[in-house]
Design an enzyme around this catalytic site. Structure first.
Site, PDB file in Angstrom:
ATOM      1  N   GLU A 168     -15.838  -4.440 -53.864  1.00 56.79           N
ATOM      2  CA  GLU A 168     -14.403  -4.336 -53.535  1.00 56.79           C
ATOM      3  C   GLU A 168     -14.078  -5.068 -52.225  1.00 56.79           C
ATOM      4  OE1 GLU A 168     -12.355  -3.221 -55.931  1.00 56.79           O
ATOM      5  OE2 GLU A 168     -10.844  -4.027 -54.567  1.00 56.79           O
TER       6      GLU A 168
HETATM    7  C1  LIG Z   1     -23.152  -2.745 -58.479  1.00 56.24           C
HETATM    8  C2  LIG Z   1     -22.058  -3.748 -58.410  1.00 56.24           C
HETATM    9  C3  LIG Z   1     -20.850  -3.500 -59.053  1.00 56.24           C
HETATM   10  C4  LIG Z   1     -19.826  -4.453 -59.014  1.00 56.24           C
HETATM   11  N1  LIG Z   1     -18.683  -4.249 -59.769  1.00 56.24           N
HETATM   12  C5  LIG Z   1     -17.794  -5.274 -59.911  1.00 56.24           C
HETATM   13  C6  LIG Z   1     -16.725  -5.188 -60.852  1.00 56.24           C
HETATM   14  O1  LIG Z   1     -16.534  -4.173 -61.514  1.00 56.24           O
HETATM   15  N2  LIG Z   1     -15.914  -6.273 -61.013  1.00 56.24           N
HETATM   16  C7  LIG Z   1     -16.088  -7.425 -60.304  1.00 56.24           C
HETATM   17  O2  LIG Z   1     -15.329  -8.365 -60.504  1.00 56.24           O
HETATM   18  N3  LIG Z   1     -17.093  -7.536 -59.382  1.00 56.24           N
HETATM   19  C8  LIG Z   1     -17.953  -6.495 -59.192  1.00 56.24           C
HETATM   20  N4  LIG Z   1     -18.990  -6.601 -58.301  1.00 56.24           N
HETATM   21  C9  LIG Z   1     -19.110  -7.823 -57.504  1.00 56.24           C
HETATM   22  C10 LIG Z   1     -18.850  -7.597 -56.026  1.00 56.24           C
HETATM   23  O3  LIG Z   1     -17.494  -7.351 -55.791  1.00 56.24           O
HETATM   24  C11 LIG Z   1     -19.420  -8.811 -55.269  1.00 56.24           C
HETATM   25  O4  LIG Z   1     -20.824  -8.706 -55.327  1.00 56.24           O
HETATM   26  C12 LIG Z   1     -18.947  -8.896 -53.842  1.00 56.24           C
HETATM   27  O5  LIG Z   1     -17.560  -9.171 -53.800  1.00 56.24           O
HETATM   28  C13 LIG Z   1     -19.676  -9.941 -53.015  1.00 56.24           C
HETATM   29  O6  LIG Z   1     -19.777 -11.168 -53.692  1.00 56.24           O
HETATM   30  P1  LIG Z   1     -21.210 -11.877 -53.833  1.00 56.24           P
HETATM   31  O7  LIG Z   1     -22.157 -10.853 -54.386  1.00 56.24           O
HETATM   32  O8  LIG Z   1     -21.059 -13.127 -54.583  1.00 56.24           O
HETATM   33  O9  LIG Z   1     -21.657 -12.163 -52.353  1.00 56.24           O
HETATM   34  P2  LIG Z   1     -21.302 -13.486 -51.515  1.00 56.24           P
HETATM   35  O10 LIG Z   1     -19.866 -13.813 -51.690  1.00 56.24           O
HETATM   36  O11 LIG Z   1     -22.301 -14.538 -51.825  1.00 56.24           O
HETATM   37  O12 LIG Z   1     -21.519 -12.974 -50.032  1.00 56.24           O
HETATM   38  C14 LIG Z   1     -22.800 -12.905 -49.399  1.00 56.24           C
HETATM   39  C15 LIG Z   1     -22.594 -12.562 -47.921  1.00 56.24           C
HETATM   40  O13 LIG Z   1     -21.811 -13.582 -47.276  1.00 56.24           O
HETATM   41  C16 LIG Z   1     -20.633 -13.033 -46.717  1.00 56.24           C
HETATM   42  N5  LIG Z   1     -19.521 -13.958 -46.957  1.00 56.24           N
HETATM   43  C17 LIG Z   1     -19.252 -14.660 -48.070  1.00 56.24           C
HETATM   44  N6  LIG Z   1     -18.130 -15.381 -47.908  1.00 56.24           N
HETATM   45  C18 LIG Z   1     -17.673 -15.127 -46.669  1.00 56.24           C
HETATM   46  C19 LIG Z   1     -16.554 -15.570 -45.897  1.00 56.24           C
HETATM   47  N7  LIG Z   1     -15.636 -16.415 -46.400  1.00 56.24           N
HETATM   48  N8  LIG Z   1     -16.431 -15.114 -44.617  1.00 56.24           N
HETATM   49  C20 LIG Z   1     -17.316 -14.246 -44.104  1.00 56.24           C
HETATM   50  N9  LIG Z   1     -18.386 -13.792 -44.784  1.00 56.24           N
HETATM   51  C21 LIG Z   1     -18.568 -14.222 -46.050  1.00 56.24           C
HETATM   52  C22 LIG Z   1     -20.399 -11.712 -47.435  1.00 56.24           C
HETATM   53  O14 LIG Z   1     -19.672 -10.779 -46.627  1.00 56.24           O
HETATM   54  C23 LIG Z   1     -21.826 -11.257 -47.709  1.00 56.24           C
HETATM   55  O15 LIG Z   1     -22.342 -10.583 -46.597  1.00 56.24           O
HETATM   56  C24 LIG Z   1     -20.003  -5.638 -58.277  1.00 56.24           C
HETATM   57  C25 LIG Z   1     -21.208  -5.872 -57.598  1.00 56.24           C
HETATM   58  C26 LIG Z   1     -22.222  -4.954 -57.669  1.00 56.24           C
HETATM   59  C27 LIG Z   1     -23.525  -5.259 -56.981  1.00 56.24           C
END
Ligand SMILES: Cc1cc2nc3c(=O)[nH]c(=O)nc-3n(C[C@H](O)[C@H](O)[C@H](O)COP(=O)(O)OP(=O)(O)OC[C@H]3O[C@@H](n4cnc5c(N)ncnc54)[C@H](O)[C@@H]3O)c2cc1C
Length: 598
Positions: A440
């Site tokens: 989220e």
């Molecule tokens: C168990 C689980 C349930 C989930 N449920 C849903 C769901 O129902 N629907 C859905 O759509 N998604 C869902 N997600 C996805 C979740 O919302 C994302 O994993 C999350 O938004 C982070 O994206 P990412 O994993 O690609 O991490 P990344 O975007 O790759 O981020 C990695 C790190 O880099 C940082 N970062 C990345 N970009 C920036 C920036 N511009 N500025 C500063 N810091 C940054 C982040 O804060 C993080 O620490 C779920 C994930 C999990 C693990």
């Protein structure tokens, strides 16, 4: 694992004194939220959480949800528990009566949510996502879409999901590639989504997916995204689940925690393309998603409160029965339970104070949500929206979930070696809590939202107005006698001064040194959370002192509120001052090393 008991007394106290429930019940549409009804809701929700959901939590963690021949099977007992949850009308608590909702305030709904999540976070995630789908439809769906889907989603007989994430599109949602092509009165959706919570399951007869996708010739980035409703079964002419749509769960993720919550890789349109229905207008998908984010982020913050409370209850029970060593400084005499050791007491008090502070923050923010929706006075609606709700949503999401992790970690520590062993259940809370700062919108993203949209866009005014409110409480504390109130006064005065300095530093440096300001965002959010929690606990302590004078007062409970607020002021609020220093001084040094040397 220790049984769960809903902390109804504290919830009632916070709702009355921090959310100011009587004022919410005076808003048009919320007249039903009488003290008697709210009491009944809390009591009955507490029973459901304790008797039905909590007993499934540990087993659910052990076996998890599994994918068999394309069908996701949730752990034994989950489907039956979900049936009872729906039958009891629990899914409908905060929703519109026009579609079968109970029309109760969000402040009350949030208390119930806390109980479901504390009892069984994996289970509670399913309604949390359905809630998001309800809000999207309520705000942006066509009348036909509302008539077809809303009542089913509100009752919970159908569930909802949020489909944003793709392998290349996490935080950067604008990178979504899922495609939507128009075909008559509907669209054909194709693409892969990952990490979709409760994307497929066996607890309800239909699943309504809210899918972000890109239409042909749409611009790059978030401006090119549209939102589609894509049901697992297309409703037939009677509104019942009909033809199977072209979408499926390809696999389930193996995770650190919330193992009973199926986290699905979803494939849309492997064959002819999944039938989807556009919500609202093309290219406005991201804007629509934002309308449900306030509630969803508040709900995830509540998960942090919930897991913290569960971990605290379990640690307290263990500390009372685990015998180890003698009283500090004595070599003879009886062996004592570990709760007699000062360091264990410190850990338990930290867990309690952080949990209660996080609860006040979440319920205070929920009250602002109710005012932002229902207050008939436009000026008050505007004030509650900008000065409280929008400012505190990222803080509630991020700080309360950080608290959840911190408290669950302390819970393991209280158990000693047994905390590391799965059978006690303390480890599960820690593992389950760990996702909440990630999904989220990661907590880092919340911190950036706080400083950029909520602070800088308004030149810091909402934060400085919050500060004024806090200083009124400091003045009120000056009128009260006793060491406890003096300690709260001192702690709050130091922390409010630090907050003012850090906020002014941000305002002065944001334009000229944006990278440094961004690097200071997380300590600034931590400062805001620590301070707001301490402020609201102190307000609660003042109310407790007033109630203490009334006949029939529950003295042990009220004394506990004052003692907890004092401990927080003495031991936790100083961290706010440190976080303010880190915001100002630490941000440049965070960037001092070249990227490759970091
Ligand atoms: C168990 C689980 C349930 C989930 N449920 C849903 C769901 O129902 N629907 C859905 O759509 N998604 C869902 N997600 C996805 C979740 O919302 C994302 O994993 C999350 O938004 C982070 O994206 P990412 O994993 O690609 O991490 P990344 O975007 O790759 O981020 C990695 C790190 O880099 C940082 N970062 C990345 N970009 C920036 C920036 N511009 N500025 C500063 N810091 C940054 C982040 O804060 C993080 O620490 C779920 C994930 C999990 C693990």
């Amino acid at each position: 694992m220790t049984d769960y008991r809903a902390p109804v007394s504290d919830m009632r106290f916070v709702l009355e004194n921090i959310s100011e429930l009587p004022k919410i019940a005076a808003l048009p549409g919320y007249e039903d939220a009488t003290p008697d009804l709210v009491e009944a809701v809390l009591e009955e929700a507490g029973k459901l959480a304790a008797n039905l959901l909590a007993p499934l939590n540990q087993k659910g963690d052990e076996v998890g949800s599994v994918l068999e021949n394309g069908v996701v099977r949730t752990p034994n007992g989950f489907a039956e528990a979900y049936r009872q949850y729906v039958e009891g009308g629990w899914n409908a608590v905060p929703f519109d009566p026009e579609f079968g909702g109970q029309g109760l305030p969000w402040a009350v709904g949030v208390a119930a949510q806390e109980m479901w999540n504390a009892a069984n976070m994996s289970f509670a995630l399913c309604p949390l996502l359905t809630q998001g789908a309800v809000e999207l439809l309520q705000a942006h769906g066509s009348q036909e879409q509302k008539d077809t889907y809303l009542a089913k989603l509100i009752s919970g007989s159908w569930t909802g999901t949020m489909n944003l994430t793709e392998p290349q599109a996490g935080t950067d949602v604008g990178a979504v590639r899922t495609r939507a092509v128009k075909e008559g009165d509907h669209w054909r959706i194709s693409g892969q989504k990952i990490f979709i919570t409760w994307g497929e399951h066996d607890v309800a007869e239909n699943i309504v997916h809210m899918v972000l996708a890109r239409t042909p010739d749409a611009p790059e980035g978030t401006r090119g995204l549209s939102l589609f409703l894509v049901p697992k079964f297309l409703p037939d002419s009677e509104g019942r689940p009909g033809k199977r749509n072209d979408l499926r769960c390809v696999s389930l993720e193996h995770k650190l925690g919330i193992k009973a919550s199926p986290t699905c890789v979803m494939s849309f349109g492997d064959n002819e393309g999944a039938v989807g229905f556009l919500i609202g207008e093309e290219l406005r998908g991201m804007e629509y998603m934002f309308t449900m984010m306030n509630n969803a982020r508040l709900s995830v913050g509540v998960q942090g409160v919930a897991i913290a409370d569960r971990a605290y209850q379990q640690a307290l029970a263990y500390a009372r029965q685990r015998i180890q060593g003698r009283e500090f400084g004595s070599r003879e005499g009886q062996l004592v339970p570990i709760i007699r050791h000062p360091d264990v007491r410190r850990m338990l008090m930290t867990m309690r104070a952080l949990t209660e502070a996080a609860r006040t923050l979440a319920y205070y923010t929920a009250a602002a949500l109710d005012h932002s929706k229902a207050n008939p006075d436009p000026a008050e609606r505007e004030r509650q929206t900008r000065d409280v709700l929008e400012l505190l949503i990222p803080v509630t999401k991020a700080w309360c979930t950080d608290v959840g992790c911190e408290v669950a970690s302390l819970g393991i520590q209280v158990h000693g070696g047994m905390g590391f062993i799965e059978e006690t259940g303390a480890a599960q809370h820690y593992r389950d809590a760990r996702i909440t700062p990630i999904y989220e919108g990661t907590n880092g993203v919340q911190a950036l939202d706080l400083i950029s949209r909520k602070i800088m866009r308004h030149k810091g005014e909402p934060a400085l107005r919050l500060l004024e409110q806090m200083r009124l409480t400091v003045s009120r504390l000056e009128e009260l006698e006793g060491e406890s109130f003096a300690a709260m006064r001192q702690g709050l005065r130091e922390a409010t001064d630090a907050f003012e300095e850090a906020t002014n530093w941000l305002i002065e440096n944001y334009q000229a040194r944006p990278l440094e300001a961004a690097a200071g965002a997380t300590p600034y959010l931590r400062l805001t959370g620590l301070l707001t929690g301490g402020w609201l606990l102190a307000k609660g302590a003042i109310a407790a002192a007033e109630k203490r004078e009334q006949p029939g007062a529950d003295a042990p409970f009220l004394d506990g509120k004052i003692a907890t607020a004092r401990f927080y002021a003495d031991s936790i609020l100083p961290e706010a001052v440190a976080a303010a220093t880190a915001t100002r001084r630490g941000s440049a040094s965070a960037l001092a090393l070249e990227e490759l040397a970091a």
